[in-house]
Design a protein around this motif. Structure first.
Motif, PDB file in Angstrom:
ATOM      1  N   TRP A  43       0.790  -1.239   0.000  1.00  0.00           N
ATOM      2  CA  TRP A  43       0.000   0.000   0.000  1.00  0.00           C
ATOM      3  C   TRP A  43       0.822   1.290   0.000  1.00  0.00           C
ATOM      4  O   TRP A  43       0.297   2.346  -0.374  1.00  0.00           O
ATOM      5  N   GLU A 149      -5.658   5.069   0.242  1.00  0.00           N
ATOM      6  CA  GLU A 149      -6.724   4.383  -0.494  1.00  0.00           C
ATOM      7  C   GLU A 149      -6.347   2.915  -0.700  1.00  0.00           C
ATOM      8  O   GLU A 149      -7.192   2.020  -0.565  1.00  0.00           O
ATOM      9  N   ARG A 150      -5.092   2.665  -1.019  1.00  0.00           N
ATOM     10  CA  ARG A 150      -4.614   1.291  -1.168  1.00  0.00           C
ATOM     11  C   ARG A 150      -4.660   0.558   0.175  1.00  0.00           C
ATOM     12  O   ARG A 150      -4.974  -0.637   0.232  1.00  0.00           O
ATOM     13  N   ASP A 152      -6.846   1.065   2.494  1.00  0.00           N
ATOM     14  CA  ASP A 152      -8.244   0.657   2.672  1.00  0.00           C
ATOM     15  C   ASP A 152      -8.486  -0.724   2.063  1.00  0.00           C
ATOM     16  O   ASP A 152      -9.171  -1.560   2.659  1.00  0.00           O
ATOM     17  N   GLU A 153      -7.923  -0.972   0.881  1.00  0.00           N
ATOM     18  CA  GLU A 153      -8.093  -2.260   0.200  1.00  0.00           C
ATOM     19  C   GLU A 153      -7.438  -3.391   0.996  1.00  0.00           C
ATOM     20  O   GLU A 153      -7.999  -4.477   1.119  1.00  0.00           O
ATOM     21  N   ASP A 157      -9.137  -6.711   2.937  1.00  0.00           N
ATOM     22  CA  ASP A 157      -8.660  -8.083   2.806  1.00  0.00           C
ATOM     23  C   ASP A 157      -8.384  -8.715   4.177  1.00  0.00           C
ATOM     24  O   ASP A 157      -8.604  -9.907   4.372  1.00  0.00           O
TER      25      ASP A 157
END
Length: 161
Positions: A43, A149-150, A152-153, A157
């Motif tokens: 991220w 934002e990454r 958040d991904e 997961d």
């Protein structure tokens, strides 16, 4: 502040940049994603850069390093030292971009439990001069926003683990 808003404060004439961001994940998951090298590498930074190397030894005196590559093959390297034992309440490290060696900032990170499985990350980077701060600020905001934002991904997961 909405969960997806990243607040970057660059007060003119100061040596500091303050960043605040809320995440829809509990403190332990956010702390894990911010301290485990394999997760950080997924991220950290803007999407157009590929993280090719990431080390992170989250203990007092431990070191960290990151190498990123752009689509043209240019590499950008960063490094620092961990100060104190990192905890969600306070983690500290130095930050140095090797493109400008010797221009080191001190970063602090505090994770705040907002309840309902939400966390706010508050970080402050203090530079040795306003010039260093301004030089870093000119290039960092979009990378911080995209990196979070990454993150958040990654946190989505981790929700199953």
């Amino acid at each position: 502040m909405n969960v997806t808003d990243t607040l970057v404060i660059e007060t003119p004439g100061t040596h500091a940049i303050t960043i605040s961001r809320e995440f829809d994940a509990p403190v332990d998951k956010v702390f894990r994603a911010m301290t485990e090298p394999e997760l950080i590498a997924r991220w950290m930074g803007p999407r157009y850069l590929t993280n090719t190397e990431m080390t992170h030894d989250p203990r007092h005196g431990g070191t960290w390093s990151l190498v990123q590559r752009d689509p043209d093959g240019n590499e950008y390297a960063f490094r620092g030292v961990i100060h104190g034992e990192p905890t969600p309440e306070l983690s500290m490290r130095t930050f140095e971009w090797l493109g400008m060696p010797g221009h080191v900032s001190l970063e602090t990170l505090r994770l705040v439990d907002l309840g309902d499985g939400r966390t706010r990350a508050d970080s402050v980077s203090v530079f040795t001069s306003t010039e260093d701060r301004d030089g870093m600020a000119a290039n960092m905001t979009s990378g911080v926003v995209e990196g979070y934002e990454r993150l958040d991904e990654i946190l989505a997961d981790l929700s199953g683990t």
